[in-house]
Design a protein around this motif. Structure first.
Motif: not given
Ligand SMILES: Cc1ncc(COP(=O)(O)O)c(C=O)c1O
Length: 411
Positions: A68, A70-71, A112, A158, A172, A204, A206, A209, A247, A287-288, A290, A391
């Motif tokens: 994921a 976004k981390a 997502a 989702r 979430m 999906h 999820f 976290s 998570g 899906e990880l 962090r 993050y």
């Molecule tokens: C849809 C989804 N996937 C993955 C993650 C990543 O979570 P983490 O960084 O805790 O593994 C998040 C976190 O907000 C999320 O909303």
């Protein structure tokens, strides 16, 4: 009563030589010279590789591991990660662009997040990535955009489950949520999906976290798989994807214990035969974010001044909240706790003292360490905040007060 905060969680992932932290095979002092300026984030390639290897060792072989991003969306990190994992989850068209620049096949990239714009959906459909649909309206929009483009969109639903991931600092799923479609509404949505002719991939689910509790993750995995199996009965085609979320947490604060991934993996191994029986076409994805990157990263800033005020010592640095909101305690913490922080070029030091580390912003929130015991630092020394690979920079208000952004390096 002591004025000192409890000692921080031990951060042992980086070696120390001659009292100086070693990062990416060099001393922190040398690394700072190489980067050429402070503050900066450094991410250690080997630590990331090692973390994925640890997961592969403990998770069932049939589990697909997705990142994921976004981390930590730094392109070099994502490129490196792409060589290690099976897929990437993105949360915006910007992240999608970075993911598509990697060798990852587009069908192993998923998107997502609530509130996807039409333009983002169109690009994703054209790219052939899997859209994790967060609402019935989004499904209708995707179908319309797919028709317009003449491309059959790949979709998954989702699901907002009817249970929570217990002991998660961020939930979430379960209860009313802006994420996903309430589980009880999914069967009707699947019937409609069949009529719309979308390319159904699966589910999906999820739920949360930053979880360090094996029992909570085990319970969530069991319930998630059961939910996926139950919903599959209403699906317009075979389930080819069952994303059971992630998570997995990392220790940040005093009292936090590292997650026992071996125990999580053992339980998943016991669940896999049932998945294979009930959903023979499904690839199971974890899906990880962090867990894959947090401990591989540090944030480094430089002491500008030592300052004493009414008996309390402060180290005023060139870094702070605007670069690392999470370490300042303002990104989801209810009661502020210290991240692990050390003086990186004199880790143990000859002298120790109780000190607060602050940044250049005009707010008392700009605090990287609150009354911690550290080695005695002077102007020019390098302060290191551990557990900063996830993050960090992109979860921070970098424009606040118009200071320059920090550098980022993968070493
Ligand atoms: C849809 C989804 N996937 C993955 C993650 C990543 O979570 P983490 O960084 O805790 O593994 C998040 C976190 O907000 C999320 O909303």
């Amino acid at each position: 009563m002591s004025n000192v905060r409890p000692k921080h969680v031990p951060a042992v992932q980086f070696p120390v030589r001659d009292d100086c932290l070693q990062v990416g095979g060099m001393s922190l002092i040398r690394l700072a010279q190489r980067v050429g300026r402070t503050p900066f984030y450094a991410y250690d390639r080997q630590r990331i590789t090692g973390r994925v290897a640890l997961l592969r060792q403990h998770l069932p072989t049939e589990i697909h591991l997705h990142y994921a991003m976004k981390a930590n969306p730094m392109p070099a990190v994502v490129q490196h990660m792409a060589s290690l994992v099976d897929g990437i989850d993105v949360a915006s068209a910007g992240e999608m662009k970075i993911a598509l620049d990697t060798p990852t096949s587009s069908c192993q990239i998923s998107f997502a997040g609530p509130g996807k714009a039409d333009n983002e959906l169109s690009c994703a459909i054209a790219a052939g990535i899997v859209l994790n649909m967060e609402s019935e309206q989004e499904m209708e929009r995707i179908a319309k955009l797919g028709n317009h483009l003449g491309i059959r969109p790949k979709v998954a639903v989702r699901v907002n489950p009817d249970f929570e991931l217990k002991s998660s600092s961020m939930k979430m799923g379960g209860g009313p949520k802006q994420f996903g479609v309430d589980a009880e509404r999914v069967p009707a949505m699947l019937v409609r999906m069949g009529k719309l002719g979308l390319d159904f991939e699966g589910f999906h689910i999820f739920s949360g976290s930053q979880n360090l509790k094996v029992a909570a993750l085990q319970e969530s995995h069991e319930k998630t798989i059961q939910l996926g199996i139950a919903l599959a009965r209403h699906a317009p085609g075979p389930v080819r994807l069952l994303n059971i979320g992630g998570g997995f947490g990392v220790p940040y604060f005093p009292g936090d214990e590292a997650l026992d991934v071996a125990a999580v993996g053992k339980n998943l191994r016991q669940l896999m035969p049932e998945v294979k029986r009930q959903l023979p076409d499904a690839r199971v994805v974890i899906e990880l974010g962090r867990y894959l990157v947090a401990e591989a990263g540090i944030y480094v800033c430089r002491v500008l001044e030592r300052k004493e005020s009414r008996g309390q010592l402060f180290l005023v640095t060139d870094g702070g909240l605007h670069h690392h909101l999470a370490a300042s305690g303002n990104f989801g913490q209810v009661i502020r706790k210290n991240y692990p922080v050390v003086v990186g070029n004199r880790v143990e030091g000859a002298e120790r003292e109780i000190v607060s580390v602050v940044g250049p912003l005009c707010t008392p929130l700009d605090l990287l360490a609150d009354r911690m015991e550290m080695s005695k630092a002077e102007a020019g020394d390098l302060i290191v905040v551990f557990q900063s690979g996830a993050y960090g920079l992109t979860a921070s208000p970098t424009a606040f007060l118009s200071h320059p952004a920090p550098a980022e390096v993968l070493v």
